[in-house]
Design a protein around this motif. Structure first.
Motif, PDB file in Angstrom:
ATOM      1  N   TRP A  53     -24.355  -8.651   7.179  1.00 59.24           N
ATOM      2  CA  TRP A  53     -22.951  -8.812   6.812  1.00 59.24           C
ATOM      3  C   TRP A  53     -22.254  -9.823   7.728  1.00 59.24           C
ATOM      4  CZ3 TRP A  53     -20.807  -7.751   2.457  1.00 59.24           C
ATOM      5  CH2 TRP A  53     -21.224  -6.673   1.688  1.00 59.24           C
ATOM      6  N   THR A  54     -22.603  -9.799   9.002  1.00 58.19           N
ATOM      7  CA  THR A  54     -22.016 -10.750   9.952  1.00 58.19           C
ATOM      8  C   THR A  54     -22.323 -12.183   9.542  1.00 58.19           C
ATOM      9  OG1 THR A  54     -22.085  -9.195  11.813  1.00 58.19           O
ATOM     10  CG2 THR A  54     -22.110 -11.554  12.350  1.00 58.19           C
ATOM     11  N   GLN A  55     -23.567 -12.442   9.191  1.00 59.01           N
ATOM     12  CA  GLN A  55     -23.960 -13.803   8.802  1.00 59.01           C
ATOM     13  C   GLN A  55     -23.356 -14.203   7.461  1.00 59.01           C
ATOM     14  OE1 GLN A  55     -28.131 -12.898   9.085  1.00 59.01           O
ATOM     15  NE2 GLN A  55     -28.350 -13.900  11.086  1.00 59.01           N
ATOM     16  N   ARG A  56     -23.261 -13.247   6.537  1.00 56.28           N
ATOM     17  CA  ARG A  56     -22.675 -13.555   5.233  1.00 56.28           C
ATOM     18  C   ARG A  56     -21.176 -13.840   5.350  1.00 56.28           C
ATOM     19  NH1 ARG A  56     -24.698  -8.724   1.435  1.00 56.28           N
ATOM     20  NH2 ARG A  56     -23.200  -9.704  -0.006  1.00 56.28           N
ATOM     21  N   LEU A  57     -20.483 -13.022   6.112  1.00 60.09           N
ATOM     22  CA  LEU A  57     -19.051 -13.241   6.301  1.00 60.09           C
ATOM     23  C   LEU A  57     -18.777 -14.503   7.119  1.00 60.09           C
ATOM     24  CD1 LEU A  57     -17.733  -9.610   6.877  1.00 60.09           C
ATOM     25  CD2 LEU A  57     -17.041 -11.175   5.048  1.00 60.09           C
ATOM     26  N   ALA A  58     -19.656 -14.803   8.077  1.00 62.57           N
ATOM     27  CA  ALA A  58     -19.491 -16.035   8.854  1.00 62.57           C
ATOM     28  C   ALA A  58     -19.524 -17.249   7.939  1.00 62.57           C
ATOM     29  CB  ALA A  58     -20.586 -16.133   9.921  1.00 62.57           C
ATOM     30  N   HIS A  59     -20.377 -17.196   6.924  1.00 63.68           N
ATOM     31  CA  HIS A  59     -20.456 -18.294   5.954  1.00 63.68           C
ATOM     32  C   HIS A  59     -19.139 -18.430   5.196  1.00 63.68           C
ATOM     33  CE1 HIS A  59     -21.596 -20.379   2.190  1.00 63.68           C
ATOM     34  NE2 HIS A  59     -22.481 -21.008   2.956  1.00 63.68           N
ATOM     35  N   VAL A  60     -18.527 -17.305   4.848  1.00 68.51           N
ATOM     36  CA  VAL A  60     -17.232 -17.336   4.158  1.00 68.51           C
ATOM     37  C   VAL A  60     -16.155 -17.940   5.062  1.00 68.51           C
ATOM     38  CG1 VAL A  60     -15.394 -15.919   3.172  1.00 68.51           C
ATOM     39  CG2 VAL A  60     -17.780 -15.392   2.652  1.00 68.51           C
ATOM     40  N   TYR A  92     -17.348  -9.450  14.568  1.00 68.94           N
ATOM     41  CA  TYR A  92     -18.625 -10.149  14.772  1.00 68.94           C
ATOM     42  C   TYR A  92     -18.668 -11.470  14.003  1.00 68.94           C
ATOM     43  CZ  TYR A  92     -20.246  -5.346  15.957  1.00 68.94           C
ATOM     44  OH  TYR A  92     -20.398  -4.083  16.464  1.00 68.94           O
ATOM     45  N   SER A  93     -18.233 -11.420  12.737  1.00 70.45           N
ATOM     46  CA  SER A  93     -18.408 -12.586  11.864  1.00 70.45           C
ATOM     47  C   SER A  93     -17.473 -13.733  12.237  1.00 70.45           C
ATOM     48  CB  SER A  93     -18.193 -12.186  10.396  1.00 70.45           C
ATOM     49  OG  SER A  93     -16.880 -11.705  10.178  1.00 70.45           O
ATOM     50  N   VAL A  94     -16.269 -13.422  12.699  1.00 71.55           N
ATOM     51  CA  VAL A  94     -15.364 -14.485  13.148  1.00 71.55           C
ATOM     52  C   VAL A  94     -15.979 -15.217  14.332  1.00 71.55           C
ATOM     53  CG1 VAL A  94     -13.146 -14.936  14.261  1.00 71.55           C
ATOM     54  CG2 VAL A  94     -13.255 -13.421  12.276  1.00 71.55           C
ATOM     55  N   ILE A  95     -16.549 -14.472  15.269  1.00 74.96           N
ATOM     56  CA  ILE A  95     -17.208 -15.093  16.423  1.00 74.96           C
ATOM     57  C   ILE A  95     -18.420 -15.887  15.964  1.00 74.96           C
ATOM     58  CG2 ILE A  95     -18.432 -14.625  18.585  1.00 74.96           C
ATOM     59  CD1 ILE A  95     -16.675 -12.115  18.858  1.00 74.96           C
ATOM     60  N   ALA A  96     -19.188 -15.346  15.022  1.00 77.03           N
ATOM     61  CA  ALA A  96     -20.378 -16.033  14.517  1.00 77.03           C
ATOM     62  C   ALA A  96     -20.024 -17.368  13.867  1.00 77.03           C
ATOM     63  CB  ALA A  96     -21.111 -15.143  13.513  1.00 77.03           C
ATOM     64  N   ALA A  97     -18.867 -17.435  13.234  1.00 76.40           N
ATOM     65  CA  ALA A  97     -18.441 -18.678  12.582  1.00 76.40           C
ATOM     66  C   ALA A  97     -17.918 -19.706  13.578  1.00 76.40           C
ATOM     67  CB  ALA A  97     -17.363 -18.368  11.546  1.00 76.40           C
ATOM     68  N   GLY A  98     -17.754 -19.289  14.834  1.00 81.80           N
ATOM     69  CA  GLY A  98     -17.193 -20.187  15.843  1.00 81.80           C
ATOM     70  C   GLY A  98     -15.708 -20.013  16.026  1.00 81.80           C
ATOM     71  N   SER A 174     -20.015 -13.260  -0.741  1.00 80.80           N
ATOM     72  CA  SER A 174     -20.652 -13.871   0.432  1.00 80.80           C
ATOM     73  C   SER A 174     -22.163 -13.646   0.418  1.00 80.80           C
ATOM     74  CB  SER A 174     -20.053 -13.284   1.719  1.00 80.80           C
ATOM     75  OG  SER A 174     -20.188 -11.869   1.723  1.00 80.80           O
ATOM     76  N   MET A 175     -22.872 -14.391  -0.428  1.00 85.02           N
ATOM     77  CA  MET A 175     -24.321 -14.236  -0.542  1.00 85.02           C
ATOM     78  C   MET A 175     -25.067 -15.174   0.396  1.00 85.02           C
ATOM     79  SD  MET A 175     -24.125 -11.798  -2.539  1.00 85.02           S
ATOM     80  CE  MET A 175     -25.886 -11.508  -2.578  1.00 85.02           C
ATOM     81  N   HIS A 176     -24.470 -16.326   0.744  1.00 88.78           N
ATOM     82  CA  HIS A 176     -25.105 -17.238   1.691  1.00 88.78           C
ATOM     83  C   HIS A 176     -24.855 -16.751   3.116  1.00 88.78           C
ATOM     84  CE1 HIS A 176     -26.017 -20.119  -1.474  1.00 88.78           C
ATOM     85  NE2 HIS A 176     -24.767 -19.998  -1.908  1.00 88.78           N
ATOM     86  N   LYS A 177     -25.681 -17.231   4.030  1.00 87.36           N
ATOM     87  CA  LYS A 177     -25.571 -16.777   5.402  1.00 87.36           C
ATOM     88  C   LYS A 177     -25.370 -17.957   6.355  1.00 87.36           C
ATOM     89  CE  LYS A 177     -28.330 -12.536   4.972  1.00 87.36           C
ATOM     90  NZ  LYS A 177     -29.493 -11.772   5.513  1.00 87.36           N
ATOM     91  N   LEU A 178     -24.617 -17.701   7.422  1.00 88.05           N
ATOM     92  CA  LEU A 178     -24.438 -18.659   8.508  1.00 88.05           C
ATOM     93  C   LEU A 178     -24.780 -17.941   9.808  1.00 88.05           C
ATOM     94  CD1 LEU A 178     -23.380 -21.422   9.608  1.00 88.05           C
ATOM     95  CD2 LEU A 178     -21.139 -20.309   9.808  1.00 88.05           C
ATOM     96  N   ASP A 179     -25.785 -18.445  10.507  1.00 86.63           N
ATOM     97  CA  ASP A 179     -26.194 -17.811  11.759  1.00 86.63           C
ATOM     98  C   ASP A 179     -25.283 -18.269  12.888  1.00 86.63           C
ATOM     99  OD1 ASP A 179     -27.655 -16.102  13.254  1.00 86.63           O
ATOM    100  OD2 ASP A 179     -29.515 -17.272  13.237  1.00 86.63           O
ATOM    101  N   TRP A 180     -25.184 -17.449  13.923  1.00 87.65           N
ATOM    102  CA  TRP A 180     -24.337 -17.812  15.049  1.00 87.65           C
ATOM    103  C   TRP A 180     -25.098 -18.677  16.051  1.00 87.65           C
ATOM    104  CZ3 TRP A 180     -26.282 -12.875  14.296  1.00 87.65           C
ATOM    105  CH2 TRP A 180     -27.169 -12.395  15.252  1.00 87.65           C
ATOM    106  N   GLU A 181     -24.371 -19.345  16.892  1.00 87.45           N
ATOM    107  CA  GLU A 181     -24.955 -20.185  17.936  1.00 87.45           C
ATOM    108  C   GLU A 181     -25.463 -19.313  19.077  1.00 87.45           C
ATOM    109  OE1 GLU A 181     -23.586 -23.616  21.188  1.00 87.45           O
ATOM    110  OE2 GLU A 181     -22.118 -22.737  19.777  1.00 87.45           O
TER     111      GLU A 181
END
Length: 564
Positions: A53-60, A92-98, A174-181
């Motif tokens: 969910w963190t990675q999916r929301l980060a993508h959003v 988590y996801s806001v931080i993951a998105a930067g 939010s099906m795509h994912k964005l990984d965190w740094e």
């Protein structure tokens, strides 16, 4: 003199999300439930699900709202919500998105919320159904469009993050994912802003406290090292001993105890956080028993309820340790609470600027003298007088602190940041304390000390004494100006009496103080009976509001002298 902890540790160079989801330092497994609804435990997310969910929301956040698009630590997502199961996933996801996660109390008015939005440069707002109207009004004041306001619903098995403008559900899309740094550079970890929290504002306007990866990682790991040392000692003494971490999120999460104590630390400690939308005593007691809560951290007003409520029976039989923070707890209340809970109750002390607790007590060590516990590993303390020279052992002074959990300063406020630190880099806490017999004690807030004829009166001391009275449910003490123009301040007590037969008069309360405390500490400002003591979300007394009420009353009465 510089006071040192009992031990220091080597800290890993790791970012917060990697610590929670990837590191062996976290005692949670992939199938460990991280967050669950207290009323419906099947409404939960495991560690594996939380990562997804963190990675999916980060993508959003990145692709729909541009969070982190132009580099990390620049875009602020503000959350004004009651407690929810998915609230940590927003964090988590806001931080993951930067991005930078900021929190606001769900009780703020639209104008108060707008001030925080404008100061933080808010890009996106997350509300809950209860705060939707307030958030929308605040956003209009700031010129933030409805398309950048989202409403989170994740209690009662609901799962949605809907945009106010069109109702589109950003969770389900939010099906795509964005990984965190993954960050391993020490300087980047120390400087990277990931969380922006506003100080309580008990003595002045709230300031934006900048919290970094290093701050939050250190605050998650250092207390855990001490807990694990305790668990090892218990296991050596009793090979059959076992401990399963379970805690109850009952305080509002819009402060450092929420972001650190509910979002971060439990994932390292190894067990779930059960979420209540808001505190009420009957449900709180029911959940502590039915969910087998083993660790509890709360504030003195709730311990006061526990100590004095007839509803408390054996609901805390699974509790291994309890901790009190946000304000000093008197030794009488601490002793009474321990009897009701059946386990040790320790005190922690800290600030938003120290990312939460700066002190903690080993779980197998009990102290009932009112101390705030030993300082955390890797931290340093000085106690200084008005001239900033070190105070003698046992003498009062302002507490100065250093360590990896201490903020770098205040957001967009270089002047306040410069004033908060000494030339040698010590943070001025504004708390007055002392060290005696190897233990630290908080006397009071520097700006809250009452001055009477050149002598200082600590509100916390009077409050602790009055809370020892059986009929008193809550109390706050402030200083009011002496109408004789002398410049003296007169201690006044605001008292909440318990229900039921019998009560105490103002004269009886004054007499109790007179028989226990020195002459200059008497309640010359009177006793005022009230229905509730104003407090902020973390339980701290809003003395500023009481002082404002006292000023209005004084004007109405034409500066009538208080009865002495």
């Amino acid at each position: 003199m510089q006071y040192l902890p009992e031990k220091d540790y080597d800290l890993p160079c790791i970012d917060l999300l990697s610590l929670i989801f990837d590191s062996e330092l976290a005692w949670t497994q992939e199938d460990t439930v991280l967050h669950a609804e207290a009323a419906i435990v099947t409404n939960h997310v495991t560690k594996a699900e939380a990562r997804s969910w963190t990675q999916r929301l980060a993508h959003v956040w990145r692709n729909r709202f541009g969070i982190g698009e132009h580099g990390p630590g620049k875009n602020v997502v503000l959350c004004a919500s009651s407690n929810q199961v998915f609230l940590p996933l927003i964090f988590y996801s806001v931080i993951a998105a930067g991005g930078v996660y900021s929190a606001a109390s769900a009780s703020l008015t639209p104008s108060e919320l707008a001030e925080q939005m404008e100061h933080g440069g808010t890009d996106v707002i997350v509300a809950c159904p209860e705060t939707r109207e307030t958030v929308t009004l605040a956003a209009r004041l700031c010129g933030i469009p409805l398309s950048r306001i989202l409403v989170l619903e994740s209690m009662g098995n609901k799962r949605s993050l809907s945009t106010v403008a069109d109702g589109e559900d950003n969770l389900m899309r939010s099906m795509h994912k964005l990984d965190w740094e993954r960050i391993t550079d020490a300087e980047t970890l120390e400087q990277r802003l990931i969380c922006l929290l506003y100080s309580s504002g008990t003595t002045g306007p709230p300031k934006g406290v900048m919290i970094s990866n290093m701050n939050m990682v250190s605050e998650a790991i250092l207390p855990q090292y001490m807990i694990r040392a305790y668990l090892a000692r218990r296991k050596d003494a009793d090979p059959n001993f076992s401990f399963d971490y379970r805690t109850l999120a009952h305080l509002p999460a819009a402060h450092v105890a929420g972001c650190q104590g509910y979002f971060s630390n439990p994932a390292i400690a190894g067990g779930p956080v059960y979420w209540m939308p808001k505190f009420n005593l009957p449900d709180f007691l029911k959940y502590c028993e039915s969910l087998k809560i083993s660790y509890l951290s709360t504030v003195p007003p709730i311990y006061l309820l526990i100590a004095k409520s007839p509803l408390v029976k054996d609901q805390f039989k699974y509790l291994v340790h309890a901790q009190s923070g946000a304000a000093p707890m008197g030794s009488e209340l601490q002793t009474l609470t321990q009897k009701r809970l059946g386990c040790f109750v320790s005190q922690t002390w800290g600030l938003t600027e120290s990312t939460g607790g700066f002190t903690t007590m080993p779980w197998d060590r009990n102290d009932l003298t009112g101390s705030i516990s030993p300082i955390l590993p890797n931290t340093r303390v000085r106690i200084v007088g008005e001239d900033e020279r070190d105070a003698d052992e046992g003498s009062r002074g302002e507490i100065l602190i250093k360590g990896p959990i201490v903020t770098k300063g205040y957001f967009k406020d270089p002047e306040a940041t410069a004033n908060a630190f000494t030339a040698e880099g010590w943070f001025r806490t504004g708390d007055v304390g002392l060290r005696k017999n190897g233990m630290f004690y908080i006397v009071d807030r520097k700006k809250e000390l009452i001055k009477y004829k050149g002598l200082q009166v600590a509100p916390a001391e009077l409050e602790a004494l009055l809370l020892g009275l059986e009929k008193v449910q809550d109390v706050a003490v402030i200083g009011i100006p002496d109408p004789d123009g002398s410049g003296n301040e007169l201690p006044r007590a605001y008292v909440v009496m318990g229900t039921g037969p019998g009560s105490l008069s103002a004269e009886q309360i004054k007499a109790h103080v007179k028989s226990n405390l020195a002459q200059h500490k008497q309640l010359r400002g009177g006793v005022v009976f009230v229905d509730v003591i104003p407090r902020n979300a973390s339980g701290k007394i809003l003395r500023r509001k009481l002082r404002e009420d006292a000023q209005r009353e004084s004007r109405r009465q034409g500066q009538a002298q208080p009865k002495l």
